[in-house]
Design an enzyme around this catalytic site. Structure first.
Site, PDB file in Angstrom:
ATOM      1  CG  HIS A  64     -14.521  24.223 -25.422  1.00 17.41           C
ATOM      2  ND1 HIS A  64     -15.544  23.799 -26.226  1.00 17.41           N
ATOM      3  CD2 HIS A  64     -14.175  25.457 -25.861  1.00 17.41           C
ATOM      4  CE1 HIS A  64     -15.824  24.730 -27.122  1.00 17.41           C
ATOM      5  NE2 HIS A  64     -15.000  25.751 -26.926  1.00 17.41           N
TER       6      HIS A  64
ATOM      7  N   GLY B 290      -7.193  27.321 -27.736  1.00 17.60           N
ATOM      8  CA  GLY B 290      -6.979  26.205 -28.656  1.00 17.60           C
ATOM      9  C   GLY B 290      -6.303  26.677 -29.937  1.00 17.60           C
ATOM     10  CD  GLN B 291      -1.775  24.322 -33.489  1.00 14.27           C
ATOM     11  OE1 GLN B 291      -1.115  23.680 -32.669  1.00 14.27           O
ATOM     12  NE2 GLN B 291      -1.807  24.019 -34.776  1.00 14.27           N
TER      13      GLN B 291
ATOM     14  CG  ASP C 111     -10.502  29.424 -32.995  1.00  8.88           C
ATOM     15  OD1 ASP C 111     -11.077  29.323 -34.081  1.00  8.88           O
ATOM     16  OD2 ASP C 111     -10.976  28.957 -31.937  1.00  8.88           O
TER      17      ASP C 111
ATOM     18  CD  GLN D  39      -9.890  33.351 -30.523  1.00 12.08           C
ATOM     19  OE1 GLN D  39     -10.917  33.866 -30.894  1.00 12.08           O
ATOM     20  NE2 GLN D  39      -9.893  32.283 -29.754  1.00 12.08           N
TER      21      GLN D  39
ATOM     22  CB  SER E 271     -15.437  23.707 -34.854  1.00  9.14           C
ATOM     23  OG  SER E 271     -16.260  24.852 -35.008  1.00  9.14           O
TER      24      SER E 271
ATOM     25  NE  ARG F 148     -19.639  29.962 -36.254  1.00  8.66           N
ATOM     26  CZ  ARG F 148     -18.865  30.824 -35.586  1.00  8.66           C
ATOM     27  NH1 ARG F 148     -17.602  30.551 -35.368  1.00  8.66           N
ATOM     28  NH2 ARG F 148     -19.373  31.961 -35.133  1.00  8.66           N
TER      29      ARG F 148
END
Ligand code: PAF
Length: 282
Positions: free
Chosen positions: A37, A153-154, A156, A159, A191, A193
């Protein structure tokens, strides 16, 4: 002091205070900021007069049994990470972090922006309403921020393709910038997650980037990776592993110039995403 806005009216006021020539970058996030980010934020600050970073855990993109309640909300740490950026960059940042979801989706909001079939492929097979939730909030954020540039960001990848299509179909006057994946020293894509993983799972997770690299090497020497992919998919940890045209996520054909090797790998209840883009030899 970094400007933090938490209502839509304060964001409107800020936007109205700027002249039409002032360029605005937008970095939409759900918070729990990591180096990925921060790279988007830095890039936007370098390319725009002001950057609006949004921090909003969007309820519409989580399915009923997904991790909306557990999703890490770390506003104080996020603020600290932004405050640690260099002074010149910091002075250009506005954080929009609505506490009340009604600031984004006012009472009675009932519209869904859906880009169609592409939202049902790959991750969409496992999260059928996810991308409609993403495009609906991203469209709203584009309107509220009224930005000239937006940074994603690539990692995702799907998305990004879906948001690009929404911008094209709806003729939204904003330029999209897709920034490369940031990885940890082991090669795992960053990530929010990843923090759900225990030490053992963090090691097992490396199978995802390592497999993508193997496939990339095969493509680079014109070896068909089909057999390797088939044998990998026997391992039920893979939700999917595919090689697709980067343009529209269809199967490559003789006209395809660039492919994405894209995978989702499950460890316990955590799904990890990764991809690599490969240019094809003419
Ligand atoms: O990529 C994300 O973090 C989210 O999907 C986004 C784009 C901020 C929309 O909520």
């Amino acid at each position: 002091m970094i400007k933090v806005l938490d209502t839509r009216s304060s964001l409107d006021e800020f936007r109205k205070s700027l002249s039409a020539e002032t360029s605005i970058g937008l970095v939409p996030t759900m918070g729990n900021l990591h180096a990925g980010h921060l790279t988007l934020l830095e890039k936007s600050c370098m390319e725009n007069d002001f950057t609006i970073i949004t921090i909003f855990v969007n309820p519409k993109q989580f399915g009923p049994t997904e991790d909306f309640n557990q999703y890490p909300r770390t506003f104080e740490q996020d603020l600290e990470k932004i405050a640690n950026l260099n002074l010149q960059l910091k002075s250009k940042i506005i954080i929009f972090a609505p506490k009340d979801p009604d600031e984004i989706f006012a009472k009675g909001f009932s519209t869904t922006i859906s880009v169609g079939a592409i939202t049902q492929l790959l991750c969409g097979r496992f999260r059928p309403t996810h991308f409609d939730g993403v495009t609906t909030v991203v469209y709203k954020l584009f309107k509220l921020a009224n930005a000239h540039n937006a940074y994603f960001g690539q990692k995702d990848f799907q998305q990004c393709v879906i948001i690009k299509k929404m911008v094209k179909d709806l003729e939204i006057p904003i330029k999209l910038h897709i920034m490369p994946i940031i990885r940890n020293s082991d090669g795992l894509a960053l990530s929010s997650r990843n923090q759900y993983l225990n030490d053992d799972q963090k090691l097992q997770a490396l199978h995802l980037p390592e497999t993508l690299i193997k496939i990339e090497k095969m493509i680079n020497i014109s070896v068909d990776p089909k057999k390797l992919i088939e044998s990998e998919l026997e391992n039920k940890a893979w939700d999917y592993l595919e090689v697709l045209d980067t343009k529209d996520l269809t199967l490559p054909n003789s006209k395809t110039k660039e492919v994405v090797i894209i995978g989702a790998y499950r460890l316990g209840s955590t799904r990890l995403l990764d991809n690599r883009v490969v240019k094809l030899n003419a």
